[in-house]
Design an enzyme around this catalytic site. Structure first.
Site, PDB file in Angstrom:
ATOM      1  CG  ASP A 178     -16.098   2.228   4.994  1.00 31.85           C
ATOM      2  OD1 ASP A 178     -16.868   1.662   4.188  1.00 31.85           O
ATOM      3  OD2 ASP A 178     -16.253   2.148   6.226  1.00 31.85           O
ATOM      4  CG  HIS A 225     -20.524  -6.689  14.962  1.00 34.05           C
ATOM      5  ND1 HIS A 225     -21.143  -6.007  15.982  1.00 34.05           N
ATOM      6  CD2 HIS A 225     -20.450  -5.813  13.914  1.00 34.05           C
ATOM      7  CE1 HIS A 225     -21.437  -4.781  15.574  1.00 34.05           C
ATOM      8  NE2 HIS A 225     -21.026  -4.638  14.328  1.00 34.05           N
ATOM      9  N   GLY A 245     -12.686   1.383  -1.372  1.00 31.21           N
ATOM     10  CA  GLY A 245     -12.503   0.008  -1.813  1.00 31.21           C
ATOM     11  C   GLY A 245     -13.431  -0.952  -1.110  1.00 31.21           C
ATOM     12  CG  ASP A 246     -15.605  -5.175  -1.670  1.00 33.47           C
ATOM     13  OD1 ASP A 246     -15.533  -5.633  -0.510  1.00 33.47           O
ATOM     14  OD2 ASP A 246     -16.379  -5.659  -2.532  1.00 33.47           O
ATOM     15  CG  PHE A 247     -13.943  -5.032   4.048  1.00 36.17           C
ATOM     16  CD1 PHE A 247     -14.836  -6.064   3.802  1.00 36.17           C
ATOM     17  CD2 PHE A 247     -14.342  -4.006   4.897  1.00 36.17           C
ATOM     18  CE1 PHE A 247     -16.101  -6.077   4.372  1.00 36.17           C
ATOM     19  CE2 PHE A 247     -15.610  -4.002   5.478  1.00 36.17           C
ATOM     20  CZ  PHE A 247     -16.480  -5.051   5.211  1.00 36.17           C
TER      21      PHE A 247
END
Length: 343
Positions: free
Chosen positions: A209, A253, A233-235
């Site tokens: 995250d 969602h 990190g950045d998903f």
């Protein structure tokens, strides 16, 4: 006699009372926040107390406090007995602070002034599309939280509170492998990963995250020592490789379909063929029956440009991301587990 909020026979008076009670729903939210703010449930933890005793303990106005508690009791939050004393109910018990399953932070989050104002922007959201929050604040929710550490802390704490019962329900419902690595993508403070690792002592895990939630993770403790690591990190860019099971809990969602496809493709790129992806979200049932996911769907429209989805919509989305939906498992909580395999 049926309560006014549930018209039993379509009589005009019953319908009017029912409709007006729904229109005044913001009053119930305000009353619930008031009880949470003054920690009424904490003051009832050792037994029932009169409203006069509660008012002294909370430095509040006894007649007004009684009216608020009486209103909450009509919906199962607290109970007033014949002597005028108030008791905890099952719903009120989880409003206590400092207990493992406390929903107090979640209630304080979803009744926060900024979230209430966002809901008022719903007519414009319906007319124009997009998120009411961004139109009101001038920035997307997560960008706003990144610039406001105090609200970010409120958000992370509230979401961890809301996720607590979900984490245990998911860990109990899904047959995680006895060995291997679980990668919790966008896993917040790691409640689900902690629950899964506790149930399966040979599993290891990666909590992935951004820095704010990772700084307050829930994975410390001797029983999990040496079995987990965190990674920032950045998903949308990349996720950790080498996992056997990847989890997206309450992630998809938050986003419209196009962004969900990007997240899924990023996950797919890190996964071996045949490895499993678990999407933990509400799966909307057909028909008109009440379902908490339908409430959450409208909340997503207000806060973010996201949505809750049906099983068919998940199947299409997953297929576009390189996955095949294999099954949908219910849990004891409101979300389901949508299992997919990387192809």
């Amino acid at each position: 006699m049926a309560p006014a909020s549930t018209p039993p026979n379509g009589a005009p008076g019953d319908i009017a009372a029912h409709l007006m009670e729904q229109a005044l729903g913001h009053l119930f939210s305000a009353a619930l926040r008031t009880a949470a703010q003054y920690r009424i449930a904490d003051h009832l933890a050792e037994g029932p107390r009169t409203v006069e005793q509660l008012a002294v303990a909370t430095d509040t106005h006894a007649p007004h406090l009684r009216r608020v508690l009486r209103y909450l009791a009509t919906r199962g939050i607290f109970r007033e007995d014949a002597s005028g004393a108030f008791h905890l109910t099952p719903a009120a018990r989880v409003l206590r602070t400092g207990i493992p399953d406390s929903l107090h932070p979640a209630v304080m989050l979803v009744t926060d002034e900024l979230f209430r104002r966002t809901a008022e922007g719903m007519p414009e959201a319906v007319r124009e599309g997009g998120a009411a929050f961004e139109r009101l604040v001038g920035a997307p929710l997560f960008a706003h939280l990144a610039a406001d550490p105090q609200r970010r802390a409120l958000f992370d704490t509230g979401m961890a509170s809301l996720s607590g019962p979900v984490d245990e329900a998911v860990a109990a419902a899904y047959p995680f492998p006895q060995t291997g690595t679980v990668v919790d993508v966008g896993g917040g403070r790691g409640g689900l990963l902690r629950a899964a690792l506790r149930r399966h002592p040979q599993l290891t895990g990666v909590l992935f995250d951004q820095p704010p939630p990772l700084a307050r993770h829930l994975l410390d403790g001797d029983e999990l020592k040496g079995r987990w690591r965190t990674e920032e990190g950045d998903f949308f860019v990349s996720v950790p490789g080498g996992g056997d099971v990847y989890v997206l809990k309450h992630v998809l969602h938050d986003w419209p379909d196009g962004d969900c496809r990007r997240i899924l493709r990023t996950c797919h790129g890190a996964m071996a063929r045949g490895s499993r992806l678990l999407v933990v979200d509400s799966v909307l049932p057909p028909g008109n029956a009440p379902h908490f996911g339908k409430t959450m769907d409208v909340a997503m429209m207000a806060l973010l440009d996201g949505r809750e989805r049906t099983a068919e919509e998940f199947a299409t989305l997953l297929s576009d991301g390189g996955f095949r939906l294999t099954r949908v498992l219910p849990t004891a909580a409101f979300p389901s587990i949508v299992e997919a395999v990387a192809e």
